[in-house]
Motif scaffolding. Structure first.
Motif, PDB file in Angstrom:
ATOM      1  N   ASP A 110       2.111  28.260 126.930  1.00  0.00           N
ATOM      2  CA  ASP A 110       0.919  28.101 126.099  1.00  0.00           C
ATOM      3  C   ASP A 110       1.315  27.935 124.631  1.00  0.00           C
ATOM      4  O   ASP A 110       2.289  28.533 124.166  1.00  0.00           O
ATOM      5  N   ASP A 111       0.545  27.149 123.920  1.00  0.00           N
ATOM      6  CA  ASP A 111       0.760  26.994 122.485  1.00  0.00           C
ATOM      7  C   ASP A 111      -0.023  28.093 121.772  1.00  0.00           C
ATOM      8  O   ASP A 111      -1.098  27.862 121.219  1.00  0.00           O
ATOM      9  N   ALA A 164       5.729  19.037 130.856  1.00  0.00           N
ATOM     10  CA  ALA A 164       5.161  17.740 130.479  1.00  0.00           C
ATOM     11  C   ALA A 164       3.854  17.883 129.703  1.00  0.00           C
ATOM     12  O   ALA A 164       3.540  17.060 128.845  1.00  0.00           O
ATOM     13  N   ARG A 165       3.079  18.922 130.018  1.00  0.00           N
ATOM     14  CA  ARG A 165       1.839  19.195 129.297  1.00  0.00           C
ATOM     15  C   ARG A 165       1.529  20.677 129.460  1.00  0.00           C
ATOM     16  O   ARG A 165       2.066  21.343 130.331  1.00  0.00           O
ATOM     17  N   PRO A 224       6.571  28.944 121.706  1.00  0.00           N
ATOM     18  CA  PRO A 224       6.196  28.228 122.928  1.00  0.00           C
ATOM     19  C   PRO A 224       7.285  27.234 123.330  1.00  0.00           C
ATOM     20  O   PRO A 224       8.028  26.716 122.492  1.00  0.00           O
ATOM     21  N   ILE A 225       7.371  26.958 124.619  1.00  0.00           N
ATOM     22  CA  ILE A 225       8.248  25.887 125.092  1.00  0.00           C
ATOM     23  C   ILE A 225       7.685  24.568 124.563  1.00  0.00           C
ATOM     24  O   ILE A 225       6.499  24.273 124.728  1.00  0.00           O
ATOM     25  N   ALA A 226       8.516  23.783 123.907  1.00  0.00           N
ATOM     26  CA  ALA A 226       8.055  22.506 123.369  1.00  0.00           C
ATOM     27  C   ALA A 226       7.812  21.516 124.507  1.00  0.00           C
ATOM     28  O   ALA A 226       8.545  21.505 125.505  1.00  0.00           O
ATOM     29  N   LEU A 227       6.791  20.708 124.372  1.00  0.00           N
ATOM     30  CA  LEU A 227       6.540  19.678 125.371  1.00  0.00           C
ATOM     31  C   LEU A 227       7.740  18.737 125.437  1.00  0.00           C
ATOM     32  O   LEU A 227       8.273  18.307 124.411  1.00  0.00           O
ATOM     33  N   GLY A 228       8.166  18.427 126.648  1.00  0.00           N
ATOM     34  CA  GLY A 228       9.341  17.592 126.833  1.00  0.00           C
ATOM     35  C   GLY A 228      10.634  18.357 126.917  1.00  0.00           C
ATOM     36  O   GLY A 228      11.685  17.774 127.186  1.00  0.00           O
TER      37      GLY A 228
END
Length: 335
Positions: A53-54, A8-9, A61-65
């Protein structure tokens, strides 16, 4: 419905529950040429913290959502690909969710679950974790009989496999772990020659214990921890030592990374520091998996699993990696 454990963040330091969301969505349908997998187990690994982490890394990185990325093993639920039929067991890089969409290509491969006691073994001994130890030691470090092998994070899933493989090929093995219980397991369960507890010790104190166990220096360092543990190891390198940098778990939740502070011994001992990723060896997984299965059948290799249950418990299960609570390869049972 398809339950999904989403990012989520982006966490700042140690992840907290608000960094994630457990949502429900309709069960997906396969894309052209792809398939949908019903995940039964997923692997929980320290590397997943880095993917949150971005920041530049070996994977995006894993995309938000999006669901938290994980290696999973499960059953083909629906398919538009003639190579995969409903009911086939497969392993691949998917998400922590009930059902994952797999596009054509990628990391998805069939696995024969009739050859193992549990499908979860394709996430431990015969998956990326066990094979990380196999290829990292045998192909990268190239150990010779009689050499001294030092493993940090030695009671963990990768470290315990490395130490046992080292014994199989004739090394003297020294393991570093946290706490008396884990050190006991190194000796009684995994056959290490020496176990060293790093907790509560300065770099100087830890370096002295390593030196006492290996007065002639260490030929191979299999590094999973980093930080002050790695600093102490660097003070005990033998000439032409090989350092396999596999992980830095002590730094994953730090906003400001600790880094390597003892570079001088690498120069003076003419040592080699090798950044190692298992993905380079993916085409050879079946070959190495057969060897690992044989060693287990012969009683020469022990792989412990810490299986936590329930997708709703994904956050609590994941955090066991960073509290030291896990007692083997950490796996989440979903189905």
């Amino acid at each position: 419905m398809n339950r999904r454990f989403l990012l989520a963040r982006r966490p700042h330091g140690v992840p907290v529950p608000a960094d994630f969301a457990l949502v429900e969505a309709p069960v997906p349908t396969p894309p052209p040429g792809g398939l949908v997998v019903r995940n039964h187990y997923c692997s929980l690994d320290p590397a997943q913290r880095g993917w949150m982490d971005d920041a530049p890394s070996y994977m995006p990185p894993i995309a938000l959502g999006d669901p938290v990325r994980a290696t999973t093993v499960g059953v083909v639920h629906a398919s538009d690909n003639p190579e995969f039929r409903p009911g086939d067991w497969v392993m691949g890089l998917n998400g922590i969710e009930d059902y994952s969409v797999c596009a054509p290509g990628g990391f998805t491969m069939k696995v024969d679950v009739t050859q193992v006691a549990s499908p979860s073994l394709f996430l431990s001994a015969m998956g990326a974790v066990g094979l990380t130890g196999y290829f990292g030691l045998l192909e990268v470090a190239k150990p010779q009989p009689g050499e001294v092998l030092l493993v940090s994070g030695a009671a963990g899933a990768v470290g315990s496999a490395v130490g046992q493989i080292g014994k199989i090929v004739g090394c003297r093995t020294i393991g570093i772990a946290g706490g008396p219980d884990k050190c006991r397991r190194l000796l009684t369960d995994y056959g290490f020659d020496v176990a060293i507890d790093y907790k509560g010790k300065s770099v100087t104190e830890l370096a002295a214990e390593i030196r006492a166990a290996a007065p002639g220096g260490v030929n191979i360092v299999f590094e999973n921890v980093g930080g002050t543990v790695m600093d102490a190891e660097m003070l005990n390198l033998a000439k032409h030592a090989r350092i396999v940098l596999c992980g830095l778990i002590s730094e994953y939740n730090l906003a400001e990374k600790y880094g390597l502070r003892n570079l001088w011994p690498i120069l003076t001992q003419q040592a080699t520091l090798y950044g190692y990723l298992i993905m380079d060896y993916a085409p050879r997984f079946a070959e190495a998996g057969a060897v690992m299965a044989q060693w287990m059948a012969e009683g020469r290799l022990r792989i412990d699993e810490d299986v936590q249950e329930g997708l709703e418990n994904a956050y609590e299960a994941f955090m066991r990696l960073f509290t030291g609570a896990n007692t083997g390869k950490l796996v989440l049972k979903i189905a």
